[in-house]
Design a protein around this motif. Structure first.
Motif, PDB file in Angstrom:
ATOM      1  N   SER A 205      46.891  25.265  21.994  1.00  0.00           N
ATOM      2  CA  SER A 205      48.055  25.746  22.658  1.00  0.00           C
ATOM      3  C   SER A 205      47.777  25.293  24.239  1.00  0.00           C
ATOM      4  N   LYS A 206      48.839  24.967  24.959  1.00  0.00           N
ATOM      5  CA  LYS A 206      48.891  24.738  26.036  1.00  0.00           C
ATOM      6  C   LYS A 206      50.073  24.953  27.021  1.00  0.00           C
ATOM      7  N   LYS A 207      50.039  25.474  28.130  1.00  0.00           N
ATOM      8  CA  LYS A 207      51.245  25.678  29.100  1.00  0.00           C
ATOM      9  C   LYS A 207      50.840  25.288  30.452  1.00  0.00           C
ATOM     10  N   PRO A 208      51.000  24.047  30.753  1.00  0.00           N
ATOM     11  CA  PRO A 208      50.421  23.418  31.972  1.00  0.00           C
ATOM     12  C   PRO A 208      51.002  24.228  33.210  1.00  0.00           C
ATOM     13  N   GLY A 209      50.330  24.812  34.095  1.00  0.00           N
ATOM     14  CA  GLY A 209      50.544  25.602  35.448  1.00  0.00           C
ATOM     15  C   GLY A 209      51.093  26.899  35.291  1.00  0.00           C
ATOM     16  N   GLU A 210      51.017  27.330  33.754  1.00  0.00           N
ATOM     17  CA  GLU A 210      51.348  28.618  33.429  1.00  0.00           C
ATOM     18  C   GLU A 210      50.060  29.199  32.907  1.00  0.00           C
ATOM     19  N   ILE A 211      50.230  30.641  32.440  1.00  0.00           N
ATOM     20  CA  ILE A 211      49.145  31.450  31.867  1.00  0.00           C
ATOM     21  C   ILE A 211      49.161  31.395  30.516  1.00  0.00           C
ATOM     22  N   ASN A 212      48.238  30.718  29.908  1.00  0.00           N
ATOM     23  CA  ASN A 212      48.200  30.553  28.302  1.00  0.00           C
ATOM     24  C   ASN A 212      47.629  31.576  27.629  1.00  0.00           C
TER      25      ASN A 212
END
Length: 304
Positions: A205-212
């Motif tokens: 899983s990945k959420k660039p610039g966010e909190i993952n």
């Protein structure tokens, strides 16, 4: 029956992010811990490049949260050792809020030696026996050096947590394949990878610039074997424990198989020992040592 309660389940929360303040991250750690979990892991040096004391505000905050919510927490940091030396460390805090293990990065990246004070290389790759299983830690650039991972395997690691600045991908997969432990990551790139004991990627899983935030449940009782010298013993075990133990993966090209339990009252690990099944990691180690004895020298000594 609920399969998540079979075997030896461990629930892990990986929180991946960069450049976030302690107040925000501690609130998220508390939020996830309050839901119930066994272990929370944070990214490499998430507090930035300033070295901190082992009794810093961040460490004390994580210790308090671990105790309040009865969970383990891995808190990575630049740890000030003295005025002339620091370490890139992963701090393991137990359910009582105590610091029970510290891993210092064995292979710091090049620019870490230029920090003030410079980062000192770790000299050990310890494992720790938690109440759910044996875990080890490695950090970022360590992904490129097989010696760290082999040392963890030799000490019985079942699960390795890897805080990092980057993702590494198949570099980590190779270690899972070679040593048959689970690997869970937490990175400054806001992604999380989980590798199975077979080497298969079972979560990304990945959420660039966010909190993952990734929540994963792994069965540490699940075991992997080579077919060599094990087939008759496996078949006898599966016959005697039909409906209670199953072969959940057969890797025909590798000639490997995995077993897991379907009954909370039995353990694959214990039954494998009872039936004389030799786990893959132990078989490979025994084979290497036995062949070295027969030829009269250790091949590994020629690679150093």
């Amino acid at each position: 029956m609920d399969n998540e309660k079979m075997g030896r389940p461990v629930e892990i929360v990986s929180i991946s992010f960069s450049n976030r303040p302690l107040t925000e991250i501690s609130a998220i750690v508390e939020q996830e811990a309050a839901k119930g979990c066994d272990l929370i892991v944070l990214p490499e040096t998430w507090r930035g490049n300033d070295a901190e004391q082992i009794d810093s505000e961040a460490v004390l905050t994580m210790r308090a949260l671990a105790k309040r919510y009865n969970t383990y927490i891995i808190h990575p940091m630049f740890r000030l050792i003295d005025e002339n030396k620091q370490a890139n460390s992963a701090i393991l805090i137990d359910r009582e809020g105590e610091i029970v293990c510290i891993y210092d990065k064995v292979y710091p990246f090049w620019n870490e030696f230029d920090l003030t004070p410079p980062v000192a290389s770790g000299e050990e790759a310890p494992v720790y026996q938690t109440d759910f299983g044996t875990i080890g830690m490695a950090i970022c650039f360590d992904a490129n050096f097989p010696e760290v991972w082999k040392r963890l395997a030799q000490q019985g690691a079942e699960l390795v947590l890897w805080p990092s600045a980057y993702s590494a991908g198949t570099s980590l997969q190779a270690h899972a394949i070679n040593h048959q432990f689970y690997i869970v990551t937490s990175t400054l790139l806001s992604d999380c990878i989980v590798y199975d004991i077979t080497g298969k990627e079972i979560h990304y899983s990945k959420k660039p610039g966010e909190i993952n935030i990734s929540r994963i449940t792994l069965d540490l009782d699940r075991r992997i074997f080579h077919e060599n010298f094990n087939i008759d013993k496996r078949d006898a075990l599966l016959k005697d424990y039909a409906g209670r133990i199953e072969q959940d993966c057969l890797m025909e090209r590798e000639q490997w198989f995995t077993l897991r339990c379907l009954d909370p009252d039995v353990s694959v690990q214990q039954l494998a020992q009872q039936y004389g099944l030799e786990e893959l990691r132990a078989y490979k180690e025994r084979s290497m040592n036995g062949i070295d004895r027969m030829r009269g020298f250790r091949f590994v000594s020629k690679t150093i």
